[in-house]
Design a protein around this motif. Structure first.
Motif, PDB file in Angstrom:
ATOM      1  N   ILE A 137     -19.249 -16.667 -20.165  1.00 49.73           N
ATOM      2  CA  ILE A 137     -19.373 -15.364 -19.497  1.00 49.73           C
ATOM      3  C   ILE A 137     -18.259 -14.402 -19.890  1.00 49.73           C
ATOM      4  O   ILE A 137     -18.324 -13.222 -19.574  1.00 49.73           O
ATOM      5  CB  ILE A 137     -19.446 -15.479 -17.959  1.00 49.73           C
ATOM      6  N   THR A 151     -14.199 -13.681 -12.049  1.00 51.07           N
ATOM      7  CA  THR A 151     -14.954 -14.894 -11.683  1.00 51.07           C
ATOM      8  C   THR A 151     -15.067 -15.923 -12.803  1.00 51.07           C
ATOM      9  O   THR A 151     -15.617 -17.000 -12.568  1.00 51.07           O
ATOM     10  CB  THR A 151     -16.388 -14.511 -11.259  1.00 51.07           C
ATOM     11  N   HIS A 152     -14.564 -15.628 -13.986  1.00 53.76           N
ATOM     12  CA  HIS A 152     -14.923 -16.469 -15.136  1.00 53.76           C
ATOM     13  C   HIS A 152     -14.452 -17.917 -14.997  1.00 53.76           C
ATOM     14  O   HIS A 152     -15.154 -18.839 -15.414  1.00 53.76           O
ATOM     15  CB  HIS A 152     -14.407 -15.859 -16.439  1.00 53.76           C
ATOM     16  N   THR A 180       0.843  -1.205   0.000  1.00 53.47           N
ATOM     17  CA  THR A 180       0.000   0.000   0.000  1.00 53.47           C
ATOM     18  C   THR A 180       0.876   1.253   0.000  1.00 53.47           C
ATOM     19  O   THR A 180       0.586   2.221  -0.702  1.00 53.47           O
ATOM     20  CB  THR A 180      -0.938   0.005   1.227  1.00 53.47           C
ATOM     21  N   GLY A 205      -7.188  -6.683   2.645  1.00 47.62           N
ATOM     22  CA  GLY A 205      -7.302  -5.902   3.874  1.00 47.62           C
ATOM     23  C   GLY A 205      -8.374  -6.455   4.795  1.00 47.62           C
ATOM     24  O   GLY A 205      -8.227  -6.457   6.016  1.00 47.62           O
ATOM     25  N   LEU A 206      -9.469  -6.916   4.188  1.00 47.01           N
ATOM     26  CA  LEU A 206     -10.587  -7.413   4.993  1.00 47.01           C
ATOM     27  C   LEU A 206     -10.351  -8.836   5.504  1.00 47.01           C
ATOM     28  O   LEU A 206     -10.772  -9.182   6.601  1.00 47.01           O
ATOM     29  CB  LEU A 206     -11.882  -7.372   4.165  1.00 47.01           C
ATOM     30  N   LEU A 208      -7.106  -2.711  -7.019  1.00 47.68           N
ATOM     31  CA  LEU A 208      -7.847  -2.079  -5.917  1.00 47.68           C
ATOM     32  C   LEU A 208      -8.700  -3.130  -5.207  1.00 47.68           C
ATOM     33  O   LEU A 208      -8.686  -3.218  -3.970  1.00 47.68           O
ATOM     34  CB  LEU A 208      -8.721  -0.949  -6.471  1.00 47.68           C
ATOM     35  N   ARG A 250     -16.464 -10.107 -14.494  1.00 55.91           N
ATOM     36  CA  ARG A 250     -16.296 -11.290 -15.350  1.00 55.91           C
ATOM     37  C   ARG A 250     -14.840 -11.746 -15.327  1.00 55.91           C
ATOM     38  O   ARG A 250     -14.553 -12.940 -15.307  1.00 55.91           O
ATOM     39  CB  ARG A 250     -16.733 -10.985 -16.778  1.00 55.91           C
ATOM     40  N   SER A 300      -6.603  -5.352  -3.068  1.00 57.60           N
ATOM     41  CA  SER A 300      -6.160  -4.695  -1.824  1.00 57.60           C
ATOM     42  C   SER A 300      -7.274  -4.673  -0.791  1.00 57.60           C
ATOM     43  O   SER A 300      -7.039  -4.925   0.404  1.00 57.60           O
ATOM     44  CB  SER A 300      -5.736  -3.247  -2.096  1.00 57.60           C
ATOM     45  N   ILE A 301      -8.482  -4.370  -1.255  1.00 52.42           N
ATOM     46  CA  ILE A 301      -9.614  -4.291  -0.311  1.00 52.42           C
ATOM     47  C   ILE A 301      -9.866  -5.668   0.312  1.00 52.42           C
ATOM     48  O   ILE A 301     -10.008  -5.797   1.529  1.00 52.42           O
ATOM     49  CB  ILE A 301     -10.877  -3.779  -1.040  1.00 52.42           C
ATOM     50  N   PHE A 346      -7.688   7.123  -3.803  1.00 53.32           N
ATOM     51  CA  PHE A 346      -6.420   7.243  -4.534  1.00 53.32           C
ATOM     52  C   PHE A 346      -6.443   6.387  -5.798  1.00 53.32           C
ATOM     53  O   PHE A 346      -6.043   6.831  -6.881  1.00 53.32           O
ATOM     54  CB  PHE A 346      -5.264   6.813  -3.620  1.00 53.32           C
ATOM     55  N   VAL A 358      -5.892  -1.820 -12.963  1.00 54.70           N
ATOM     56  CA  VAL A 358      -5.754  -1.076 -11.698  1.00 54.70           C
ATOM     57  C   VAL A 358      -6.966  -1.337 -10.807  1.00 54.70           C
ATOM     58  O   VAL A 358      -6.836  -1.469  -9.585  1.00 54.70           O
ATOM     59  CB  VAL A 358      -5.556   0.434 -11.966  1.00 54.70           C
ATOM     60  N   PHE A 359      -8.142  -1.449 -11.434  1.00 50.43           N
ATOM     61  CA  PHE A 359      -9.342  -1.742 -10.651  1.00 50.43           C
ATOM     62  C   PHE A 359      -9.238  -3.116  -9.984  1.00 50.43           C
ATOM     63  O   PHE A 359      -9.648  -3.296  -8.830  1.00 50.43           O
ATOM     64  CB  PHE A 359     -10.583  -1.674 -11.549  1.00 50.43           C
ATOM     65  N   ALA A 363       2.066   2.064  -3.433  1.00 46.82           N
ATOM     66  CA  ALA A 363       1.074   2.354  -4.473  1.00 46.82           C
ATOM     67  C   ALA A 363       1.332   3.677  -5.218  1.00 46.82           C
ATOM     68  O   ALA A 363       1.268   3.708  -6.459  1.00 46.82           O
ATOM     69  CB  ALA A 363      -0.329   2.317  -3.880  1.00 46.82           C
ATOM     70  N   PRO A 364       1.634   4.781  -4.522  1.00 49.57           N
ATOM     71  CA  PRO A 364       1.883   6.034  -5.266  1.00 49.57           C
ATOM     72  C   PRO A 364       3.057   5.905  -6.242  1.00 49.57           C
ATOM     73  O   PRO A 364       3.017   6.475  -7.337  1.00 49.57           O
ATOM     74  CB  PRO A 364       2.203   7.045  -4.161  1.00 49.57           C
ATOM     75  N   ALA A 417      -7.331   0.352 -17.107  1.00 52.54           N
ATOM     76  CA  ALA A 417      -8.273   0.681 -16.029  1.00 52.54           C
ATOM     77  C   ALA A 417      -8.730  -0.598 -15.324  1.00 52.54           C
ATOM     78  O   ALA A 417      -8.822  -0.639 -14.090  1.00 52.54           O
ATOM     79  CB  ALA A 417      -9.470   1.438 -16.594  1.00 52.54           C
TER      80      ALA A 417
END
Lengths: 308, 146
Positions: free
Chosen positions: B109, A249-250, A12, A58-59, A51, A246, A54-55, B9, A47-48, A15-16, A44
């Protein structure tokens, strides 16, 4: 345990720098007119995916950390944290990473999580961030349990794992061709990892290393990049979408579809989950071994070359 | 960095990156032509003989008839790349027509419904009939082989 290892998430924090390097790479490609390609939706998505990863980490990271702590509790000797044990732990983590990574590629259950990282047809720094959302499901963290049993504190293992991932960021690029020969001999590099991301038959299931390429050389999975067979990136059967859900999970959807087919034996259903990716009871799909064998049948002059 | 900060961010980073890629013009979306489709087929099915290529008018998709297995393949433009799927009776969930669009829905899918824009509605009907004939032929060959 040194205080600095508590509450520190090195990936984390990095990341920057990752984003800054991606921007520099885009500008380099624009002005040098070489060094790879970017596509907006592809990058995109990558990077998504990073993200999301990471979430979720983290959880849910407490689960793998808790199991490592349990193993550490049973370690007969608790090692101190210093430069020497840190260095040894880093090497052991990298060896475990190699084993885990090999498992990701050789069992469909691991592949279902890891396929995300290979699902882009591009190879650039954003691809490094295209990470799985379901790493915990693979159980690969159990491969780090022996390190905790040896007496290395799980926080140190986590720290070394983070450094390992950070190292792996920079070599997802076509900007760098080859590194100095001594470096290529020991370390994982852009050239070695381009091979890993390629779907050319000779490059399938090669170069699993994280930091040290020596593991591939030791265990017979090393294939060098060839000028006469430039890497083509992506999957054997590329995705037709950028939709992150997709993408994430594909392969699980594919597993569910396969194991619910009528008329299969229990062994066949289990093989659809755990056998090598591409395994199929009726020959409708091909594993990488079959793809390589068919390639050699068409090109017998290449038989015996590394990767074939 | 806390989780909300990581999310903000990352979303800002995505927006910046996409804007930069578009502004610098380094991405060149594919508009399919027959040469590109041939290249995609060659990469995926080395040595395959192409019988016929049906290109979408918008350059976003193509339907390819091959001599052999697979007999029918879909090609779609995906950003600056192409993606390829073999089509069989088992894989094809639905084939519908809307004006001059032939719409392929696959049991897959990773392959959202693909629109193949043709010259007109009559051409769509003719292609749909050709496709069904090819898939039936391939299906019969599979059964004979088995």
């Amino acid at each position: 345990m040194p205080e600095f290892l508590k509450d520190i998430n090195v990936t984390t924090l990095a990341a920057p720098f990752f984003i800054a390097l991606i921007i520099l790479e885009i500008l380099y490609i624009r002005f040098a007119r070489r060094g790879g390609e970017y596509e907006a939706r592809d990058a995109a998505t990558s990077v998504f995916m990073g993200l999301g990863s990471s979430i979720i980490d983290g959880l849910l990271g407490f689960i793998s950390f808790g199991i490592l702590m349990l193993a550490y509790h049973f370690a007969p000797y608790k090692l101190p944290v210093n430069w020497l044990t840190g260095a040894i732990c880093f090497v052991l983590v990298d060896l475990s990473y190699y084993v885990a990574h090999r498992y990701y590629h050789r069992s469909r259950w691991g592949w279902a999580a890891h396929v995300i990282h290979h699902s882009s047809q591009h190879y650039n720094l954003s691809t490094a961030l295209r990470q799985t959302w379901s790493g915990l499901l693979t159980g690969a963290f159990l491969l780090y349990v022996p390190i905790a049993l040896l007496g290395f504190h799980p926080l140190l293992i986590g720290f070394c794992f983070g450094l390992n991932l950070i190292y792996q960021f920079w070599f997802h690029t076509e900007v760098i061709d080859k590194c100095p020969r001594w470096f290529e001999a020991i370390m994982n590099t852009p050239s070695h990892h381009r091979v890993h991301h390629a779907n050319n038959p000779r490059y399938l299931d090669a170069n699993y290393a994280g930091v040290f390429i020596i593991w591939d050389k030791l265990f017979g999975t090393f294939v060098a990049e060839r000028q006469d067979d430039p890497p083509r990136y992506g999957l054997v059967s590329d995705l037709g979408t950028f939709n992150p859900l997709r993408v994430a999970t594909h392969e699980y959807a594919g597993i569910v579809k396969d194991i619910t087919r009528p008329g299969l034996s229990l062994k066949q259903r289990l093989a659809y989950i755990f056998a090598e990716p591409g395994w199929c009871h009726d020959g409708g799909r091909k594993s990488s071994r079959q793809i390589k064998a068919e390639y050699v049948a068409r090109h017998p002059e290449h038989a015996g070359q590394p990767g074939l | 960095m806390g989780m909300p900060a990581v999310i903000v961010f990352s979303l800002a980073a995505i927006a910046l990156m996409v804007a930069l890629i578009r502004l610098t013009g380094i991405a060149r979306p594919v508009r399919l032509d027959t040469d590109q489709v041939r290249q995609a087929i060659t990469e995926h099915y080395e040595g395959a003989r192409i019988d016929r290529i049906v290109l979408g008018r918008d350059g976003k998709g193509a339907l390819v008839y091959l001599a052999g297995d697979p007999a029918v393949v879909l090609v779609r433009a995906l950003g600056d790349r192409m993606s390829v799927r073999p089509v069989s009776r088992e894989v094809l969930k639905a084939l519908t027509q809307k004006n001059d669009d032939l719409i392929f829905v696959l049991h897959d899918i990773t392959w959202p419904p693909q629109h193949l824009r043709l010259a007109d509605a009559d051409r769509c009907k003719a292609e749909a009939a050709s496709l069904h004939a090819a898939l039936d032929g391939a299906s019969r060959e599979d059964q004979a082989g088995a």
